[in-house]
Design an enzyme around this catalytic site. Structure first.
Site: not given
Length: 509
Positions: A304-305
């Protein structure tokens, strides 16, 4: 079908003719060499509940007892055989770990009050400590059988973590993945970057701050090792890093520290992936983490970057994976890390997408195998234990196609999720619990149990009927067959004082 209830289901359980074994005041535990430590563990479980002396040693005596034997030529180091009858119980394994797993089965063959937490040496009055006559042959389907505990979003004590270790060891889970850093908190002392805990460790979602000192972490690692559980520490990078960004301005794009954070939204944080300070930080944190972790794995996150370009993200995780590998550890990363085709050889991917994977998640997962690694399966819609139950939304969330029933947590197969992923590339299975809504171990237990029992059986027991590698007797594996074993196991949870949700889908005793 056997009337004897064991979870996870063993490969083979046969009831034998004849009387049971009865533990009494004359019984002893026979163990020698490496088996002696497992004998001491077993004696520590049995003595307080029974009041029996149960000496541990290698001398043969006339009285019936429990014999723990290591035979190194046995096939699977985690497997065991258990033979019981009127003359005693014999557990044989190729390693001490296998004996330990056999002991967890033996616990379930005793009456449930064997688990009662009693003070002193007071015995449980009137219990016949009988073990039925059985022959069990058992070994795990997967080598890696894990649970993940998020200690970053909310704070948990050393005692809490030990309690969870005991609970998962009973289910033959052998890895505890500790999620030690996130936007809301940094939970592990790093000497070279002290403000990570001074500032980053000062907050949490639901309360105050806290962190594990190096001595705390060593205590957890040692306790887990005594239960044949390997600690897998995770420092999440390059996203989920606000606690670090609030601690050190130089890790931020633009060089200005963020504020500490107590929310639950994700994806907004990232370290400056090109800054020299960031790579000093990665080098130092990985070095110290590797030095204090005897197990083979370091988890470097990678999920989830959402603010980095795909190119910048791929470059970062490739370099970070090589820093981890240079520490002598095998790196694990969430499946997004598979966007890079230049990971350190052997890097392990942890899949967290759904039972029906999105195309990018499947491709990224297969990338790890193409680069010489393997995969851990944690599909969110069946193995994320913080998702609501169908009949309770008091705790947890519902984003992962929730709610998730116990039947859903049980009715999936790790080898049938990612198209093209061969079973031999599956290292194992992990049940994860994220703690945004949970304050204390009681909340964690309520959300984990009974669903973690279902996931543990998937990780240990033979493949279900109709799947590749299914055992000859696996045709009976079904939720209808599992349910009564699960509700019987709940009597042991009651005796242990472990909280669990009495979900309406099961007929509780």
């Amino acid at each position: 079908m056997s009337s004897i209830s064991v979870v996870p289901a063993p490969v083979s359980l046969t009831e034998r003719a004849g009387d049971p074994f009865r533990l009494d005041a004359a019984s002893a535990i026979h163990a020698r060499g490496e088996a002696a430590a497992v004998g001491d563990y077993l004696a520590g479980l049995l003595r307080p509940r029974t009041g029996f002396a149960l000496p541990v040693g290698s001398d043969e005596v006339d009285a019936a007892g429990i014999r723990l034997t290591i035979e190194p030529d046995s096939a699977d180091p985690d497997g065991y055989t258990l033979l019981s009858g009127p003359d005693g119980v014999t557990i044989t394994a190729a390693s001490a770990a296998g004996l330990f797993h056999g002991v967890q089965t033996l616990r379930q063959l005793f009456p449930a009050p064997i688990e009662a937490p009693l003070a002193g040496d007071t015995d449980v009055v009137g219990v016949d400590w009988a073990v039925p006559a059985v022959h069990i042959t058992d070994a795990p389907r997967f080598a890696y059988r894990g649970a993940m505990l998020d200690v970053a979003r909310n704070v948990f004590s050393v005692a809490d973590v030990k309690r969870y270790i005991d609970a998962i060891a009973l289910l033959k889970l052998n890895h505890l993945h500790l999620h030690l850093s996130d936007d809301q908190g940094w939970r592990l002392q790093i000497d070279s970057w002290p403000r990570l805990t001074e500032i980053g460790g000062s907050t949490s979602v639901l309360g105050g701050g806290g962190f594990f000192t190096k001595a705390d972490y060593a205590e957890i690692v040692e306790y887990a090792a005594g239960r044949f559980v390997t600690i897998v520490p995770e420092i999440d990078l390059p996203g989920h890093t606000n606690a670090a960004l609030a601690s050190y301005a130089e890790l931020n794009i633009g060089g200005v520290a963020t504020s500490t954070y107590r929310g639950i939204e994700v994806g907004m944080s990232t370290v400056d992936t090109t800054a020299e300070a960031t790579w000093r930080f990665v080098d130092d944190v990985v070095r110290e983490l590797a030095e204090m972790t005897p197990g083979p794995y370091l988890h470097l996150g990678g999920d989830e970057s959402l603010t980095l370009s795909a190119e910048d993200f791929a470059r970062f995780v490739a370099r970070a994976s090589r820093v981890g590998a240079a520490s002598g550890k095998t790196v694990i990363g969430w499946h997004e890390m598979g966007q890079s085709g230049d990971l350190a050889p052997g890097t392990i991917g942890q899949y967290w997408d759904y039972l029906v994977p999105r195309a990018d998640a499947a491709a990224h997962t297969l990338s790890f195998v193409e680069q010489g690694g393997s995969v851990i399966l944690s599909p969110a819609d069946v193995s994320y234990l913080d998702i609501h139950y169908p009949d309770s939304d008091r705790l947890g969330q519902d984003w992962a196609d929730g709610p998730t029933s116990v039947e859903q947590a049980y009715s999936w197969d790790p080898a049938a999720i990612v198209p093209g992923l061969a079973e031999e590339a599956v290292l194992g299975v992990e049940a994860a619990i994220w703690t945004e809504t949970m304050l204390g171990m009681g909340d964690v237990e309520f959300m984990a149990f009974p669903r973690i029992v279902a996931v543990a059986e998937i990780a240990w027991s033979p493949a279900p009927f109709g799947t590749p590698g299914a055992a000859p007797d696996a045709a009976e594996r079904s939720f209808a067959e599992f349910s009564p074993r699960l509700t019987a196991f709940a009597e042991r949870l009651d005796a242990l004082g472990i909280r669990y949700h009495r979900t309406a889908e099961l007929a509780w005793r």
